[in-house]
Design a protein around this motif. Structure first.
Motif, PDB file in Angstrom:
ATOM      1  N   PHE A  84       0.836  -1.200   0.000  1.00 50.68           N
ATOM      2  CA  PHE A  84       0.000   0.000   0.000  1.00 50.68           C
ATOM      3  C   PHE A  84       0.869   1.247   0.000  1.00 50.68           C
ATOM      4  CE2 PHE A  84      -3.006  -3.126   1.729  1.00 50.68           C
ATOM      5  CZ  PHE A  84      -4.098  -2.873   0.902  1.00 50.68           C
ATOM      6  N   GLU A  85       0.501   2.188  -0.851  1.00 52.33           N
ATOM      7  CA  GLU A  85       1.288   3.423  -0.973  1.00 52.33           C
ATOM      8  C   GLU A  85       0.806   4.523  -0.044  1.00 52.33           C
ATOM      9  OE1 GLU A  85       2.252   3.568  -5.630  1.00 52.33           O
ATOM     10  OE2 GLU A  85       0.294   2.730  -5.095  1.00 52.33           O
ATOM     11  N   VAL A  86      -0.452   4.427   0.404  1.00 55.12           N
ATOM     12  CA  VAL A  86      -1.012   5.413   1.338  1.00 55.12           C
ATOM     13  C   VAL A  86      -1.760   4.656   2.425  1.00 55.12           C
ATOM     14  CG1 VAL A  86      -2.554   7.388   1.645  1.00 55.12           C
ATOM     15  CG2 VAL A  86      -1.255   7.144  -0.485  1.00 55.12           C
ATOM     16  N   VAL A  87      -1.464   4.992   3.683  1.00 55.78           N
ATOM     17  CA  VAL A  87      -2.138   4.385   4.825  1.00 55.78           C
ATOM     18  C   VAL A  87      -2.806   5.490   5.632  1.00 55.78           C
ATOM     19  CG1 VAL A  87      -1.877   3.067   6.962  1.00 55.78           C
ATOM     20  CG2 VAL A  87      -0.473   2.491   4.957  1.00 55.78           C
ATOM     21  N   PHE A  88      -4.131   5.464   5.663  1.00 49.06           N
ATOM     22  CA  PHE A  88      -4.871   6.353   6.561  1.00 49.06           C
ATOM     23  C   PHE A  88      -5.036   5.617   7.888  1.00 49.06           C
ATOM     24  CE2 PHE A  88      -6.118   8.126   2.460  1.00 49.06           C
ATOM     25  CZ  PHE A  88      -5.998   9.491   2.710  1.00 49.06           C
ATOM     26  N   SER A  89      -4.347   6.116   8.909  1.00 49.19           N
ATOM     27  CA  SER A  89      -4.257   5.414  10.183  1.00 49.19           C
ATOM     28  C   SER A  89      -5.321   5.937  11.143  1.00 49.19           C
ATOM     29  CB  SER A  89      -2.847   5.609  10.758  1.00 49.19           C
ATOM     30  OG  SER A  89      -2.622   4.762  11.838  1.00 49.19           O
ATOM     31  N   LEU A  90      -6.574   5.531  10.898  1.00 49.13           N
ATOM     32  CA  LEU A  90      -7.715   6.108  11.611  1.00 49.13           C
ATOM     33  C   LEU A  90      -8.180   5.269  12.792  1.00 49.13           C
ATOM     34  CD1 LEU A  90      -9.971   7.189   8.575  1.00 49.13           C
ATOM     35  CD2 LEU A  90      -7.979   8.355   9.557  1.00 49.13           C
ATOM     36  N   ALA A  91      -7.576   4.116  13.020  1.00 43.42           N
ATOM     37  CA  ALA A  91      -8.043   3.242  14.098  1.00 43.42           C
ATOM     38  C   ALA A  91      -7.702   3.831  15.458  1.00 43.42           C
ATOM     39  CB  ALA A  91      -7.421   1.862  13.973  1.00 43.42           C
ATOM     40  N   GLY A  92      -8.567   3.568  16.432  1.00 44.59           N
ATOM     41  CA  GLY A  92      -8.272   4.004  17.788  1.00 44.59           C
ATOM     42  C   GLY A  92      -9.517   4.038  18.643  1.00 44.59           C
ATOM     43  N   SER A  93      -9.304   4.000  19.940  1.00 40.56           N
ATOM     44  CA  SER A  93     -10.410   4.181  20.874  1.00 40.56           C
ATOM     45  C   SER A  93     -10.751   5.659  20.933  1.00 40.56           C
ATOM     46  CB  SER A  93     -10.019   3.682  22.269  1.00 40.56           C
ATOM     47  OG  SER A  93      -9.689   2.320  22.234  1.00 40.56           O
ATOM     48  N   SER A  94     -12.032   5.959  21.024  1.00 36.30           N
ATOM     49  CA  SER A  94     -12.473   7.351  21.027  1.00 36.30           C
ATOM     50  C   SER A  94     -13.055   7.729  22.373  1.00 36.30           C
ATOM     51  CB  SER A  94     -13.535   7.576  19.938  1.00 36.30           C
ATOM     52  OG  SER A  94     -12.979   7.389  18.659  1.00 36.30           O
ATOM     53  N   GLY A  95     -12.866   8.971  22.743  1.00 33.72           N
ATOM     54  CA  GLY A  95     -13.530   9.507  23.914  1.00 33.72           C
ATOM     55  C   GLY A  95     -12.610   9.756  25.087  1.00 33.72           C
ATOM     56  N   ALA A  96     -12.547  11.013  25.508  1.00 32.43           N
ATOM     57  CA  ALA A  96     -11.667  11.393  26.609  1.00 32.43           C
ATOM     58  C   ALA A  96     -12.088  10.744  27.919  1.00 32.43           C
ATOM     59  CB  ALA A  96     -11.639  12.913  26.752  1.00 32.43           C
ATOM     60  N   SER A  97     -13.368  10.830  28.249  1.00 32.21           N
ATOM     61  CA  SER A  97     -13.813  10.261  29.523  1.00 32.21           C
ATOM     62  C   SER A  97     -13.756   8.742  29.513  1.00 32.21           C
ATOM     63  CB  SER A  97     -15.227  10.744  29.861  1.00 32.21           C
ATOM     64  OG  SER A  97     -16.142  10.384  28.855  1.00 32.21           O
ATOM     65  N   ASP A  98     -14.025   8.109  28.355  1.00 36.99           N
ATOM     66  CA  ASP A  98     -13.920   6.656  28.261  1.00 36.99           C
ATOM     67  C   ASP A  98     -12.488   6.194  28.512  1.00 36.99           C
ATOM     68  OD1 ASP A  98     -16.589   6.393  27.723  1.00 36.99           O
ATOM     69  OD2 ASP A  98     -16.365   6.148  25.562  1.00 36.99           O
ATOM     70  N   SER A  99     -11.516   6.987  28.086  1.00 36.29           N
ATOM     71  CA  SER A  99     -10.118   6.597  28.275  1.00 36.29           C
ATOM     72  C   SER A  99      -9.728   6.601  29.746  1.00 36.29           C
ATOM     73  CB  SER A  99      -9.190   7.542  27.500  1.00 36.29           C
ATOM     74  OG  SER A  99      -9.098   8.822  28.119  1.00 36.29           O
ATOM     75  N   ILE A 100     -10.366   7.462  30.520  1.00 34.71           N
ATOM     76  CA  ILE A 100     -10.081   7.507  31.955  1.00 34.71           C
ATOM     77  C   ILE A 100     -10.712   6.306  32.657  1.00 34.71           C
ATOM     78  CG2 ILE A 100     -10.488   8.840  34.070  1.00 34.71           C
ATOM     79  CD1 ILE A 100     -10.244  11.365  32.315  1.00 34.71           C
ATOM     80  N   LYS A 101     -11.872   5.907  32.173  1.00 38.35           N
ATOM     81  CA  LYS A 101     -12.542   4.739  32.759  1.00 38.35           C
ATOM     82  C   LYS A 101     -11.813   3.442  32.435  1.00 38.35           C
ATOM     83  CE  LYS A 101     -17.052   7.023  32.384  1.00 38.35           C
ATOM     84  NZ  LYS A 101     -18.325   7.060  31.626  1.00 38.35           N
ATOM     85  N   ASP A 102     -11.194   3.357  31.256  1.00 40.69           N
ATOM     86  CA  ASP A 102     -10.500   2.139  30.847  1.00 40.69           C
ATOM     87  C   ASP A 102      -9.163   2.502  30.201  1.00 40.69           C
ATOM     88  OD1 ASP A 102      -9.730  -0.367  30.102  1.00 40.69           O
ATOM     89  OD2 ASP A 102     -11.566  -0.876  29.014  1.00 40.69           O
ATOM     90  N   PRO A 103      -8.192   2.945  31.016  1.00 37.26           N
ATOM     91  CA  PRO A 103      -6.929   3.435  30.448  1.00 37.26           C
ATOM     92  C   PRO A 103      -6.118   2.359  29.734  1.00 37.26           C
ATOM     93  CG  PRO A 103      -6.772   3.279  32.839  1.00 37.26           C
ATOM     94  CD  PRO A 103      -8.206   3.054  32.479  1.00 37.26           C
ATOM     95  N   TYR A 104      -6.227   1.095  30.155  1.00 37.52           N
ATOM     96  CA  TYR A 104      -5.420   0.051  29.533  1.00 37.52           C
ATOM     97  C   TYR A 104      -5.899  -0.280  28.123  1.00 37.52           C
ATOM     98  CZ  TYR A 104      -3.334  -0.516  34.111  1.00 37.52           C
ATOM     99  OH  TYR A 104      -2.666  -0.285  35.281  1.00 37.52           O
ATOM    100  N   LYS A 105      -7.201  -0.220  27.915  1.00 36.95           N
ATOM    101  CA  LYS A 105      -7.719  -0.414  26.561  1.00 36.95           C
ATOM    102  C   LYS A 105      -7.217   0.702  25.653  1.00 36.95           C
ATOM    103  CE  LYS A 105     -11.989  -0.593  23.845  1.00 36.95           C
ATOM    104  NZ  LYS A 105     -13.476  -0.495  23.873  1.00 36.95           N
TER     105      LYS A 105
END
Length: 317
Positions: A70-91
């Motif tokens: 692949f010549e172009v990679v759009f790297s859009l994967a990820g967990s979303s949400g600031a408050s969710d990240s605090i609730k589950d930081p390891y994920k």
């Protein structure tokens, strides 16, 4: 011959809109996703199943095999949400750090000439010292999510510096438009308002709703992402992406209610975590992008609201 493209996280909100636009321009494009859900059915009817690869960015060997060619990679994967990240930081740690290291390592080993495009977030700035916010504003993250976004930015910049891997980083404000995957109001707040209004639910606004946000329609964002494919001026740099104007959360809710008659707006006290990480007013300074490549948004806020409402009303019938 057009570039071969893969959208990692291509069944997310931005990914679906980007995929549709790239296909319309006859780009050879694949979607990499870790799962397909029932909420994707309406999109998958669009003859995209044959272009979907299912697998996890946490699988190092899988990523090294999948990203070849692949010549172009759009790297859009990820967990979303600031408050969710605090609730589950390891994920958040696994997906938003380890996953992106796997992407970078896969490209370093097998695909070093690829172009990587990474969407960061306005949340890396925390509470702005001034508005509009330019790229030189101090970074003051207030959530695990924002800390991981900053760290991932540095990963991409380092791999560009050490290995010459072309990388572009966009700090995006608040995108809205078609194809949001609903399930939480902790991200995509404007789409959440529209979803509730078009499904005859109340719009809930925290506090007085006077904090301003810089909303950008996803079609304008997609236009920039496509421009990134061919504009080498952007490589190895960080850019703010937004509309460049602010509107309060309350005003945004009122505009949605204006175009969905009968919508009720209800004010609620802030949840404890959300109140602690609320950034206050935010408006993007997008002058750097304008100077570098001449990009600027073209879809006005109310115009975007109306078209998004039309999209969701059509899907609910």
């Amino acid at each position: 011959m057009k570039e071969r493209i893969i959208i990692i996280g291509g069944l997310g909100f931005i990914g679906k809109n980007l995929y549709n636009s790239l296909v319309q321009e006859n780009y050879p494009v694949k979607i990499l996703t870790d799962r397909i859900t029932e909420t994707d059915d309406g999109f998958l009817n669009n003859n995209v199943r044959e272009n979907i690869i299912v697998g996890s960015i946490l699988d190092k060997d899988f990523m090294e095999h999948t990203l070849k060619g692949f010549e172009v990679v759009f790297s859009l994967a990820g967990s979303s949400g600031a408050s969710d990240s605090i609730k589950d930081p390891y994920k958040d740690l696994d997906t938003n750090l380890k996953g992106h290291l796997n992407i970078l390592e896969a490209c370093r080993k097998n695909n070093p000439k690829t172009l990587l495009i990474f969407p960061s977030s306005r949340l890396v700035y925390g509470k702005p010292n001034k508005n509009p916010v330019d790229e030189k504003h101090p970074l003051n993250p207030e959530s695990i999510y924002a800390i991981h976004k900053i760290t991932t930015e540095h990963y991409y910049l380092l791999y560009h510096q050490l290995y010459g891997i072309n990388s572009i980083i966009y700090r995006i404000s608040n995108p809205f438009g078609p194809y949001q995957r609903f399930g939480s109001n902790h991200y995509g707040i404007l789409n959440w308002f529209i979803h509730n209004a078009t499904t005859h639910k109340e719009i809930e606004v925290y506090g007085d709703g006077e904090q301003k946000r810089d909303f950008i329609h996803v079609d304008d964002l997609v236009r920039l992402l496509k421009l990134s494919i061919t504009s080498r001026k952007l490589n190895g740099k960080i850019f703010n992406v937004g509309f460049g104007q602010g509107i309060s959360i309350h005003e945004a809710a009122q505009l949605v209610a204006k175009h969905v008659p009968g919508t009720i707006i209800r004010f609620k006290p802030w949840p404890e975590i959300d109140k602690k990480i609320e950034t206050g007013d935010y408006i993007s300074d997008i002058q750097l992008l304008k100077r570098e490549v001449g990009w600027e948004p073209s879809i006005g806020f109310e115009e975007g609201i109306k078209s998004t409402i039309k999209f969701y009303e059509g899907r609910s019938k």
